[in-house]
Scaffold this active site. Structure first.
Site, PDB file in Angstrom:
ATOM      1  CG  ASN A   1     -12.793  -4.173  43.649  1.00  0.00           C
ATOM      2  OD1 ASN A   1     -12.548  -3.666  42.556  1.00  0.00           O
ATOM      3  ND2 ASN A   1     -13.914  -3.939  44.317  1.00  0.00           N
TER       4      ASN A   1
ATOM      5  CE  LYS B   1     -13.002  -1.097  46.554  1.00  0.00           C
ATOM      6  NZ  LYS B   1     -13.650  -0.660  47.773  1.00  0.00           N
TER       7      LYS B   1
ATOM      8  CG  HIS C   1     -18.254  -3.837  45.311  1.00  0.00           C
ATOM      9  ND1 HIS C   1     -18.356  -2.617  45.929  1.00  0.00           N
ATOM     10  CD2 HIS C   1     -17.134  -4.418  45.810  1.00  0.00           C
ATOM     11  CE1 HIS C   1     -17.317  -2.470  46.757  1.00  0.00           C
ATOM     12  NE2 HIS C   1     -16.569  -3.547  46.692  1.00  0.00           N
TER      13      HIS C   1
ATOM     14  CD  GLU D   1     -16.300  -6.838  49.417  1.00  0.00           C
ATOM     15  OE1 GLU D   1     -15.091  -6.633  49.591  1.00  0.00           O
ATOM     16  OE2 GLU D   1     -16.930  -6.350  48.487  1.00  0.00           O
TER      17      GLU D   1
ATOM     18  N   GLY E   1     -13.391   0.402  53.271  1.00  0.00           N
ATOM     19  CA  GLY E   1     -12.680   1.680  53.221  1.00  0.00           C
ATOM     20  C   GLY E   1     -12.699   2.473  54.512  1.00  0.00           C
TER      21      GLY E   1
ATOM     22  CB  SER F   1     -11.012  -2.297  56.558  1.00  0.00           C
ATOM     23  OG  SER F   1     -11.674  -1.094  56.202  1.00  0.00           O
TER      24      SER F   1
ATOM     25  N   GLY G   1      -9.338  -4.280  48.813  1.00  0.00           N
ATOM     26  CA  GLY G   1      -9.472  -3.053  48.027  1.00  0.00           C
ATOM     27  C   GLY G   1      -8.194  -2.239  48.109  1.00  0.00           C
TER      28      GLY G   1
END
Ligand code: 13P
Length: 229
Positions: free
Chosen positions: A8, A10, A84, A152, A158, A190, A211
């Site tokens: 992803n 983002k 998300h 998630e 993050g 993460s 991510g």
């Protein structure tokens, strides 16, 4: 099924040059990319399997700024990420709108990937299963077609923090027990080149949704190497 790796991206990438460099540095890989929608066609033309990060609840029409499932499908995308936590938080996405989007995705032959997960307070209060059951039930109300789930935990996104392997395995088992088909469940939050060896030991995980670590092509290659062993 081999484990899948989903990236992803983002809103990280913001210039054509950055995206071209990224694509040129990527080896041919079995990864599914979720780039910013304006670069989706570039990734697809490069030969990658792709998905979109969101879609409208509406069919094509007078909806300024929205992006229809039909247009995403027509562009060649195969998947759509829905629910998300960044969209739940930043754009006030609700379980009800996620449900409408999943229906719209299925109507347009896009495979929905439903993202679910608890926040830190819920985690510390041991409410994870209650939260994700509620998210699943509401998001999948009146839906019988198969979907994919990505677990998630919000507090792991993050932050560099992850649940333990045992915790993830337990939650993935729980999620799978809620379905009457062999639902695929990914873990995200993460995932990095430093912890992928450990996370890859989780027995019931069907793949990883990555991510930030996916932005660096050498990190991504390391992750692919470990997961595809
Ligand atoms: P990070 O890997 O940057 O924590 O993000 C995970 C994520 O949100 C994937 O959808």
């Amino acid at each position: 099924m081999n484990k899948l790796i989903l990236v992803n991206l983002k809103m990280y990438q913001s210039t054509k040059e950055e995206v071209d460099n990224y694509l040129n540095n990527l080896k041919e890989s079995p990864v599914i990319f979720f780039p910013s929608v304006i670069y989706l066609e570039k990734f697809i033309n490069h030969g990658f399997v792709c998905g979109c990060q969101n879609i409208s609840i509406n069919d094509p029409g007078a909806y300024t700024s929205e992006i229809s499932a039909k247009s995403i499908k027509d562009m060649g995308a195969k998947y759509v990420l829905l629910g998300h936590s960044e969209i739940r938080q930043n754009l006030s996405e609700t379980d009800e709108s996620i449900n409408l989007k999943i229906k719209k995705a299925l109507d347009n032959n896009l495979k929905p990937i439903l993202c679910i997960g608890e926040n830190y307070e819920e985690y510390t209060q041991m409410m994870t299963k209650i939260i994700i059951k509620r998210q699943i039930e509401k998001a999948l109300k009146d839906i019988t077609e198969e979907v994919i789930i990505s677990y998630e935990p919000v507090w792991a996104i993050g932050t560099g923090k992850t649940p333990t392997n045992n915790e993830i395995e337990d939650i993935l088992n729980y999620i799978k027990s809620l379905f009457n088909y062999d639902v695929k469940v990914f873990y995200g939050g993460s995932v990095s080149k430093d912890n992928i060896n450990e996370l890859n030991k989780i027995k019931n995980v069907d793949g990883f949704l990555i991510g930030k670590a996916g932005l660096d092509t050498s990190s991504l290659e390391k992750i692919i190497e470990v997961v595809s062993k």
